[in-house]
Write a protein that holds these residues in place. Structure first.
Motif, PDB file in Angstrom:
ATOM      1  N   GLY A   1       0.826  -1.196   0.000  1.00 57.93           N
ATOM      2  CA  GLY A   1       0.000   0.000   0.000  1.00 57.93           C
ATOM      3  C   GLY A   1       0.862   1.248   0.000  1.00 57.93           C
ATOM      4  O   GLY A   1       1.822   1.354   0.773  1.00 57.93           O
TER       5      GLY A   1
ATOM      6  N   THR B   1       0.736   5.326   0.477  1.00 57.97           N
ATOM      7  CA  THR B   1      -0.139   6.313   1.092  1.00 57.97           C
ATOM      8  C   THR B   1      -0.449   7.470   0.163  1.00 57.97           C
ATOM      9  O   THR B   1       0.335   7.818  -0.725  1.00 57.97           O
ATOM     10  CB  THR B   1       0.505   6.855   2.382  1.00 57.97           C
ATOM     11  OG1 THR B   1      -0.409   7.747   3.006  1.00 57.97           O
ATOM     12  CG2 THR B   1       1.798   7.600   2.081  1.00 57.97           C
TER      13      THR B   1
ATOM     14  N   SER C   1      -5.629   7.907   4.390  1.00 55.34           N
ATOM     15  CA  SER C   1      -4.995   7.082   3.357  1.00 55.34           C
ATOM     16  C   SER C   1      -3.751   6.384   3.912  1.00 55.34           C
ATOM     17  O   SER C   1      -3.401   5.293   3.467  1.00 55.34           O
ATOM     18  CB  SER C   1      -4.630   7.929   2.131  1.00 55.34           C
ATOM     19  OG  SER C   1      -3.535   8.775   2.393  1.00 55.34           O
TER      20      SER C   1
ATOM     21  N   GLU D   1      -5.114   3.320   5.506  1.00 59.08           N
ATOM     22  CA  GLU D   1      -5.552   2.363   4.497  1.00 59.08           C
ATOM     23  C   GLU D   1      -4.347   1.660   3.862  1.00 59.08           C
ATOM     24  O   GLU D   1      -4.367   0.441   3.653  1.00 59.08           O
ATOM     25  CB  GLU D   1      -6.382   3.076   3.429  1.00 59.08           C
ATOM     26  CG  GLU D   1      -7.150   2.122   2.538  1.00 59.08           C
ATOM     27  CD  GLU D   1      -8.192   2.828   1.690  1.00 59.08           C
ATOM     28  OE1 GLU D   1      -8.413   2.377   0.550  1.00 59.08           O
ATOM     29  OE2 GLU D   1      -8.792   3.819   2.166  1.00 59.08           O
ATOM     30  N   ALA D   2      -3.308   2.427   3.548  1.00 54.01           N
ATOM     31  CA  ALA D   2      -2.101   1.833   2.964  1.00 54.01           C
ATOM     32  C   ALA D   2      -1.436   0.880   3.950  1.00 54.01           C
ATOM     33  O   ALA D   2      -0.946  -0.191   3.569  1.00 54.01           O
ATOM     34  CB  ALA D   2      -1.130   2.935   2.546  1.00 54.01           C
TER      35      ALA D   2
ATOM     36  N   MET E   1      -3.291  -2.334   3.868  1.00 53.76           N
ATOM     37  CA  MET E   1      -2.961  -3.129   2.679  1.00 53.76           C
ATOM     38  C   MET E   1      -1.683  -3.936   2.896  1.00 53.76           C
ATOM     39  O   MET E   1      -1.629  -5.134   2.611  1.00 53.76           O
ATOM     40  CB  MET E   1      -2.766  -2.216   1.465  1.00 53.76           C
ATOM     41  CG  MET E   1      -4.012  -1.531   0.946  1.00 53.76           C
ATOM     42  SD  MET E   1      -3.573  -0.485  -0.469  1.00 53.76           S
ATOM     43  CE  MET E   1      -5.073   0.481  -0.661  1.00 53.76           C
TER      44      MET E   1
ATOM     45  N   HIS F   1      -1.968   2.204  -4.734  1.00 49.12           N
ATOM     46  CA  HIS F   1      -2.061   3.522  -4.101  1.00 49.12           C
ATOM     47  C   HIS F   1      -3.403   3.700  -3.400  1.00 49.12           C
ATOM     48  O   HIS F   1      -4.461   3.438  -3.982  1.00 49.12           O
ATOM     49  CB  HIS F   1      -1.870   4.614  -5.154  1.00 49.12           C
ATOM     50  CG  HIS F   1      -0.507   4.613  -5.759  1.00 49.12           C
ATOM     51  ND1 HIS F   1       0.500   5.456  -5.343  1.00 49.12           N
ATOM     52  CD2 HIS F   1       0.029   3.828  -6.738  1.00 49.12           C
ATOM     53  CE1 HIS F   1       1.597   5.203  -6.057  1.00 49.12           C
ATOM     54  NE2 HIS F   1       1.330   4.228  -6.897  1.00 49.12           N
ATOM     55  N   ALA F   2      -3.346   4.127  -2.167  1.00 49.77           N
ATOM     56  CA  ALA F   2      -4.559   4.398  -1.384  1.00 49.77           C
ATOM     57  C   ALA F   2      -5.069   5.774  -1.786  1.00 49.77           C
ATOM     58  O   ALA F   2      -4.580   6.798  -1.309  1.00 49.77           O
ATOM     59  CB  ALA F   2      -4.249   4.345   0.106  1.00 49.77           C
TER      60      ALA F   2
ATOM     61  N   SER G   1      -8.278   6.883  -1.535  1.00 49.43           N
ATOM     62  CA  SER G   1      -9.465   7.362  -0.807  1.00 49.43           C
ATOM     63  C   SER G   1      -9.025   8.355   0.266  1.00 49.43           C
ATOM     64  O   SER G   1      -8.432   7.970   1.268  1.00 49.43           O
ATOM     65  CB  SER G   1     -10.194   6.184  -0.148  1.00 49.43           C
ATOM     66  OG  SER G   1     -10.640   5.267  -1.108  1.00 49.43           O
TER      67      SER G   1
ATOM     68  N   SER H   1     -12.706   6.877   2.962  1.00 48.91           N
ATOM     69  CA  SER H   1     -11.980   5.681   3.384  1.00 48.91           C
ATOM     70  C   SER H   1     -12.929   4.661   4.005  1.00 48.91           C
ATOM     71  O   SER H   1     -12.830   3.455   3.744  1.00 48.91           O
ATOM     72  CB  SER H   1     -10.885   6.060   4.395  1.00 48.91           C
ATOM     73  OG  SER H   1     -10.172   4.917   4.814  1.00 48.91           O
TER      74      SER H   1
ATOM     75  N   HIS I   1     -14.920   2.961   1.294  1.00 51.75           N
ATOM     76  CA  HIS I   1     -14.087   1.996   0.578  1.00 51.75           C
ATOM     77  C   HIS I   1     -13.937   0.705   1.374  1.00 51.75           C
ATOM     78  O   HIS I   1     -14.072  -0.404   0.833  1.00 51.75           O
ATOM     79  CB  HIS I   1     -12.712   2.617   0.297  1.00 51.75           C
ATOM     80  CG  HIS I   1     -11.810   1.745  -0.509  1.00 51.75           C
ATOM     81  ND1 HIS I   1     -10.451   1.712  -0.342  1.00 51.75           N
ATOM     82  CD2 HIS I   1     -12.079   0.845  -1.496  1.00 51.75           C
ATOM     83  CE1 HIS I   1      -9.918   0.841  -1.178  1.00 51.75           C
ATOM     84  NE2 HIS I   1     -10.884   0.308  -1.895  1.00 51.75           N
ATOM     85  N   ARG I   2     -13.684   0.849   2.663  1.00 50.16           N
ATOM     86  CA  ARG I   2     -13.538  -0.349   3.504  1.00 50.16           C
ATOM     87  C   ARG I   2     -14.847  -1.128   3.588  1.00 50.16           C
ATOM     88  O   ARG I   2     -14.844  -2.359   3.527  1.00 50.16           O
ATOM     89  CB  ARG I   2     -13.076   0.063   4.915  1.00 50.16           C
ATOM     90  CG  ARG I   2     -11.628   0.546   4.991  1.00 50.16           C
ATOM     91  CD  ARG I   2     -11.339   1.079   6.382  1.00 50.16           C
ATOM     92  NE  ARG I   2      -9.992   1.590   6.548  1.00 50.16           N
ATOM     93  CZ  ARG I   2      -8.971   0.895   7.040  1.00 50.16           C
ATOM     94  NH1 ARG I   2      -9.159  -0.356   7.423  1.00 50.16           N
ATOM     95  NH2 ARG I   2      -7.776   1.437   7.177  1.00 50.16           N
TER      96      ARG I   2
END
Length: 412
Positions: free
Chosen positions: A177, A179, A185, A188-189, A192, A264-265, A267, A273, A276-277
């Motif tokens: 992921g 960021t 983000s 989120e990264a 990942m 790439h994150a 969102s 975010s 997306h999740r």
């Protein structure tokens, strides 16, 4: 009597959270060991190829997000002798068209085509785009990547090595992921690289790959045709998951390559975010309900925290500390060593928050069956199928209008 009942409930909850905590810790250790095994295998398999088959790169795009031009340009800069890139958008007015045109002008030596697909007749517009591009592809081996994926200049050489050195139907890649520009983000990264990829390496270790990963999928055209082409994926949201499953069912193995690509994150902001999740979790719940339920045992750290709160004693603290150490070791083995993500060690302190948010959205995945994807609302169906609500409402209105007209004509 009431006091006794509450005591039993309290003990029962403690037991459940303890079992879930220990299961999560065992999962962390298993995932870390699987990551270490893959890293050693990658080191042993490192070879240099002398010849390379021609490749067709399929890139469905739609809209413009931060960094899109740089992500797409990484595919033009491949150290590879013969490849083409096909882009597909729904409408000529899509702002991504201008991005592609600039890249084509900067890299005239790379054979490139831009396809305007028109409105998708499939629920999954990405699959519709892939079908259109595959029809026009000149080469037998198709390389499919998302528009939020970027790669190094040796990516296509790694693809060629995987395809030629093994008898497989498809190859998919590990990803780390990357960021975006904001805090959410980053979380989120981090998820990942240290959580989602853990599930991938454990699945590969226990039962082999029975799915592919959307950021990077490689498939031979003859294998694709053998399972019915992209049309078999038309009504599924998790097209990458279904594609790998159909290939394995048809007798074509899927290989997990340890070559790393960047996901790439994109969102930004808490709300985007979270959406997306939730979309990913709800998609997983409907695509693989049993596996999604079992996913709950991968949240060792949140369960250990709940057990500590419930128990309120040294045993609870000990379990929580064990979970923290095991989770940190997994992040190191998977994120830092296998995925070569240099940001992981700096962000270890964010893992508890990332895991908590992931746990909450896992619970949220059980609630509701609607998602938002590319600014459109969809309803999920059993088995992983889905449909666009706007399209269904349009069909319902047309059917209602036709019925009213028939009724009017039938009246004397």
């Amino acid at each position: 009597m009431k006091t006794d009942v509450w005591v039993l409930i309290d003990h029962g909850v403690q037991l459940v959270t303890l079992i879930a905590s220990l299961g999560g810790i065992a999962y962390y250790l298993m995932a870390g060991a699987a990551a270490r095994r893959l890293r050693k295998k990658r080191e042993q398999d490192a070879t240099v190829k002398a010849s390379f088959p021609p490749l067709s790169l399929l890139k469905p795009v739609g809209g413009v997000h931060s960094g899109l031009e740089d992500h797409l340009e990484s595919f033009f800069r491949q150290d590879y002798p013969l490849f083409e890139i096909l882009f597909a958008v729904e409408k000529q007015s899509d702002p991504a068209v201008a991005v592609v045109e600039r890249l084509v002008a900067r890299h005239p030596h790379v054979p490139t085509r831009l396809i305007i697909t028109g409105e998708s007749s499939y629920s999954n517009a990405k699959v519709f785009s892939m079908e259109k591009m595959a029809t026009l592809a000149r080469h037998e081996t198709l390389v499919i990547t998302d528009d939020d994926t970027s790669v190094g200049p040796g990516y296509l050489k790694a693809v060629a090595h995987s395809v030629e050195s093994t008898k497989v139907g498809a190859v998919t890649h590990l990803y780390r992921g990357i960021t975006g520009s904001d805090f959410w983000s980053k979380l989120e990264a981090l998820g990942m690289s240290t959580e989602f990829m853990a599930g991938v390496v454990v699945a590969e270790r226990l039962e082999g790959m029975k799915f592919t990963l959307g950021p990077s999928m490689v498939i031979r055209a003859d294998c694709l045709q053998a399972i019915g082409g992209f049309a078999v994926l038309a009504e599924y949201l998790a097209d990458d998951f279904v594609l790998g499953g159909r290939l394995v069912q048809a007798g074509y193995p899927v290989l997990l390559s340890a070559h790393i690509v960047n996901h790439h994150a994109s969102s930004t902001g808490f709300v985007n975010s979270l959406k997306h999740r939730l979309r990913w979790n709800r998609s997983s719940r409907f695509s693989r309900p049993a596996g999604y339920l079992g996913q709950g045992f991968t949240y060792g750290l949140p369960w250990a925290f709940l057990f500590y709160v419930m128990a309120g004693n040294p045993w609870g603290l000990g379990v929580l500390l064990c979970a923290l150490v095991a989770r940190a070791w997994l992040a190191f083995e998977l994120g830092t060593k296998l995925l070569e993500d240099t940001t992981i060690l700096r962000r270890l302190g964010l893992i508890p928050l990332q895991d908590l948010l992931s746990f909450v959205t896992w619970v949220g995945g059980f609630l509701g069956r609607e998602i938002v994807w590319r600014n459109e609302r969809y309803r999920l169906l059993e088995g992983g199928r889905f449909y666009r609500l706007r399209t269904r409402e349009k069909k319902d209105r047309m059917a209602s209008s036709a019925e009213n007209q028939d009724t009017a004509r039938a009246e004397p």
